[in-house]
Design a protein around this motif. Sequence first.
Motif, PDB file in Angstrom:
ATOM      1  N   THR A 107       0.955  -1.334  -0.008  1.00 22.59           N
ATOM      2  CA  THR A 107       0.040   0.100  -0.092  1.00 22.59           C
ATOM      3  C   THR A 107       0.881   1.098  -0.051  1.00 22.59           C
ATOM      4  O   THR A 107       0.526   2.474  -0.794  1.00 22.59           O
ATOM      5  N   VAL A 108       2.032   1.080   0.687  1.00 25.70           N
ATOM      6  CA  VAL A 108       2.960   2.378   0.735  1.00 25.70           C
ATOM      7  C   VAL A 108       3.524   2.710  -0.708  1.00 25.70           C
ATOM      8  O   VAL A 108       3.528   3.783  -1.241  1.00 25.70           O
ATOM      9  N   SER A 109       3.838   1.394  -1.278  1.00 21.70           N
ATOM     10  CA  SER A 109       4.299   1.569  -2.611  1.00 21.70           C
ATOM     11  C   SER A 109       3.282   2.266  -3.605  1.00 21.70           C
ATOM     12  O   SER A 109       3.976   2.929  -4.458  1.00 21.70           O
ATOM     13  N   LEU A 110       2.114   1.910  -3.389  1.00 21.17           N
ATOM     14  CA  LEU A 110       1.095   2.377  -4.487  1.00 21.17           C
ATOM     15  C   LEU A 110       1.025   3.876  -4.135  1.00 21.17           C
ATOM     16  O   LEU A 110       0.674   4.817  -5.286  1.00 21.17           O
ATOM     17  N   ILE A 111       0.834   4.361  -2.876  1.00 20.69           N
ATOM     18  CA  ILE A 111       0.715   5.821  -2.601  1.00 20.69           C
ATOM     19  C   ILE A 111       2.205   6.366  -3.148  1.00 20.69           C
ATOM     20  O   ILE A 111       1.846   7.525  -3.794  1.00 20.69           O
ATOM     21  N   SER A 112       3.184   5.984  -2.729  1.00 22.87           N
ATOM     22  CA  SER A 112       4.427   6.575  -3.565  1.00 22.87           C
ATOM     23  C   SER A 112       4.358   6.641  -4.991  1.00 22.87           C
ATOM     24  O   SER A 112       4.601   7.552  -5.753  1.00 22.87           O
ATOM     25  N   GLY A 113       3.866   5.356  -5.528  1.00 14.76           N
ATOM     26  CA  GLY A 113       3.794   5.489  -7.246  1.00 14.76           C
ATOM     27  C   GLY A 113       2.453   6.555  -7.462  1.00 14.76           C
ATOM     28  O   GLY A 113       3.182   7.080  -8.724  1.00 14.76           O
ATOM     29  N   LYS A 114       1.534   6.653  -6.911  1.00 11.88           N
ATOM     30  CA  LYS A 114       0.705   7.635  -7.425  1.00 11.88           C
ATOM     31  C   LYS A 114       1.094   8.868  -7.309  1.00 11.88           C
ATOM     32  O   LYS A 114       0.951   9.776  -7.983  1.00 11.88           O
ATOM     33  N   LYS A 115       1.900   9.056  -6.250  1.00  7.14           N
ATOM     34  CA  LYS A 115       2.365  10.650  -6.126  1.00  7.14           C
ATOM     35  C   LYS A 115       3.468  11.009  -6.974  1.00  7.14           C
ATOM     36  O   LYS A 115       3.656  12.104  -7.487  1.00  7.14           O
ATOM     37  N   ILE A 116       4.404  10.101  -7.444  1.00  9.41           N
ATOM     38  CA  ILE A 116       5.495  10.044  -8.490  1.00  9.41           C
ATOM     39  C   ILE A 116       4.781  10.299  -9.492  1.00  9.41           C
ATOM     40  O   ILE A 116       5.144  11.182 -10.518  1.00  9.41           O
ATOM     41  N   PHE A 117       3.699   9.422 -10.144  1.00  8.20           N
ATOM     42  CA  PHE A 117       3.086   9.620 -11.336  1.00  8.20           C
ATOM     43  C   PHE A 117       2.677  10.840 -11.579  1.00  8.20           C
ATOM     44  O   PHE A 117       2.792  11.524 -12.595  1.00  8.20           O
ATOM     45  N   GLU A 118       1.839  11.531 -10.643  1.00  6.10           N
ATOM     46  CA  GLU A 118       1.399  12.896 -10.800  1.00  6.10           C
ATOM     47  C   GLU A 118       2.502  13.974 -11.109  1.00  6.10           C
ATOM     48  O   GLU A 118       2.187  14.905 -11.768  1.00  6.10           O
TER      49      GLU A 118
END
Length: 342
Positions: A15-26
């Motif tokens: 879950t931490v990874s997905l939130i990191s990924g979302k922020k990086i993506f944006e």
Amino acid sequence: MKIVVLAGGTSTERTVSLISGKKIFEALKQNGHQVVLLDVYLGYDGDDYEQVFESDRDWTGGIEQIGEKAPDLEAVKKLRKDDARVFFGPHVLEICSMADIVFMGLHGANGEDGRVQAVFDLFGIKYTGSNYRGAAISMDKGVSKGLFGKHGIPTPQGFILHKGQEITGKIEYPAVVKTCCGGSSVGVYIVENEEALGEALIQAFTYEDEVVIEQYIKGREFSVGVIDGKALPVIEIAPIQGFYDYKNKYQAGSTVETCPADIPQELSTQMQKYAEAAFEALHLSSYARMDFMMRENGEMFCLEANTLPGMTPTSLLPQEAAAIGMDFNRLCEKLIEVSLKS
């Protein structure tokens, strides 16, 4: 650039990874790149995978906030429509091969341990962060402790214990039990006596077959990011209750974080030097983050390295970068820049 942000996976830090990924993506989208956010385990089911960089799909849909507990991985595995035993989801390697670089938003096992990096090396896929060797060495806390000692980097005394092995030496309490290859403080326990030790070992061995038992350091907790071999400002982490566990890491308002840390300059400089030395000792490249404890008398101990530091809204590396005037979007670009040249 065409960039894949790779996140998710099957570690306790999913879950931490997905939130990191979302922020990086944006951030990378705002910077003008063609970006795809992929869950490395669930992959992309569409037959149009060759056109994903031109897709207007909502890549961040369904990503939830980080809860107080680690994710239910068995439930995640049931979502796979093909062979759930295969780590890479449908078309992940094909899409990553089409990218100019893969931004590694993975955390924990199969992400920070070097295995994905080794596969990418074999496929000729460029990625952010350290190579497979540095990642593998750093992920194993037992190996890291040995290298810290060899290179004169202070670290808590401790030893490795394998599942089924008996403890032969004397343990001074309080002590810390932690999984060798875990992250986000999942599988970390502070124990006050032999009974609590036994219970902690039972829990820790449900995650891995190898744990570290080490001395407990009472004091203040710090972290130091290192980019391209140079340390960022020191940040102090002060949980309002308990220690810096999974909940305190990711729940807003659970900790007080101060950057630059309010400590004498000579101690800050020394900690930064130890962080840079640890970066070199562990054969790291591009960027990483080192965690420290410091006693009241200024004696400091390097605990471990994080080769893919979190990039969530509460993560430490972005706060350290902000202290030198580097906002999140620029930080993402910097991490790509240093990774392409390493």
